[in-house]
Design an enzyme around this catalytic site. Structure first.
Site: not given
Length: 266
Positions: A50, A66-69
């Protein structure tokens, strides 16, 4: 427990973790999700892709990523991890590098975690809370800070709320879009900060906020008066026919206050 600490346990918090670079920082946060049975290693690698594909827009405040996908079947349940690094690392963000705190979010859908992100936005908007989180010596201490109410005033924007209220939009309702690559993480965080400012101004009935992704934003732009987003996502969006306003610190009610004033010329 608050909505935030419902998704974050003591075992999901790691302090002073040694990493080499931003990829290993994201992997460290993803490994905690794996250890807690929240997601699989496939989700961790997707979080890294990402950033590789969309840039470091996940660095939404100074020192904070803020790590996410997107939700997919590598997410087993909605949850979060909290990793404070021993030494900050560079993600490549223009203004918010280096990063020392990486919070990883895995969500089964786009709604299950909204209350948690709203709580996190309020916590990080308060300078006293941020300092307490930076100085915390144990996961238990981190949770105590996260469970508490913000103690600050949210910045100097609050002293100008009366004049802003007087200039509220004449229309019954207008919409502002907050946009990120996936529509489930950073856009929701910015939405919550913007809603704090709108509440303070007394504009919540006149202006609604919708968090969305880059693809959907292009189709929804005609419904909105403005888009608030990061520098990286603004470049991706290009010209969508309405003002695209860049916010560098998604946790700063002061900065969002200024951007909103510029949008409405108040």
């Amino acid at each position: 427990m608050s909505a935030l600490t419902d998704l974050l346990s003591v075992d999901g918090i790691r302090l002073d973790v040694e990493v080499e670079d931003w990829r290993s920082a994201v992997r460290a946060s993803g490994q905690v999700l794996v250890d807690e049975g929240i997601s699989t290693a496939e989700y961790t690698e997707a979080m890294i892709r990402n950033v590789e594909e969309n840039g470091p827009y996940i660095v939404i405040a100074p020192g904070f990523a803020l790590a996410h996908t997107r939700p997919f079947d590598a997410v087993l349940k909605t949850g979060m991890s909290w990793v404070r690094l021993a030494s900050p690392v560079v993600f490549g963000h223009e203004t918010n590098d280096p990063v020392q705190l990486v919070v990883a979010l895995a969500a089964v859908d786009s709604k299950a975690h909204t209350a948690a992100l709203a709580a996190l936005a309020k916590v990080l908007a308060d300078g006293d809370n941020v300092r307490a989180l930076q100085q915390a010596t144990s996961p238990e201490e981190v949770l105590r800070v996260l469970k508490g109410e913000p103690t600050g005033t949210g910045g100097p924007g609050g002293s100008r709320a009366t004049s802003a209220k007087d200039a509220a939009p004449a229309l019954s309702e207008q919409k502002i879009l907050t946009v990120c690559g996936n529509g489930v993480g950073t856009s929701l965080f910015l939405k919550n900060t913007l809603e704090q400012v709108l509440d303070r101004w007394g504009w919540s009935r006149q202006v609604s906020v919708e968090a969305t992704d880059t693809i959907s934003a292009k189709g929804k732009a005609s419904e909105a008066v403005a888009i608030l987003t990061s520098q990286e996502i603004a470049r991706t969006l290009g010209d969508v026919g309405i003002p695209v306003k860049v916010v560098r610190d998604f946790s700063s009610t002061t900065e969002v206050d200024a951007v909103l004033r510029d949008t409405y010329d108040v």
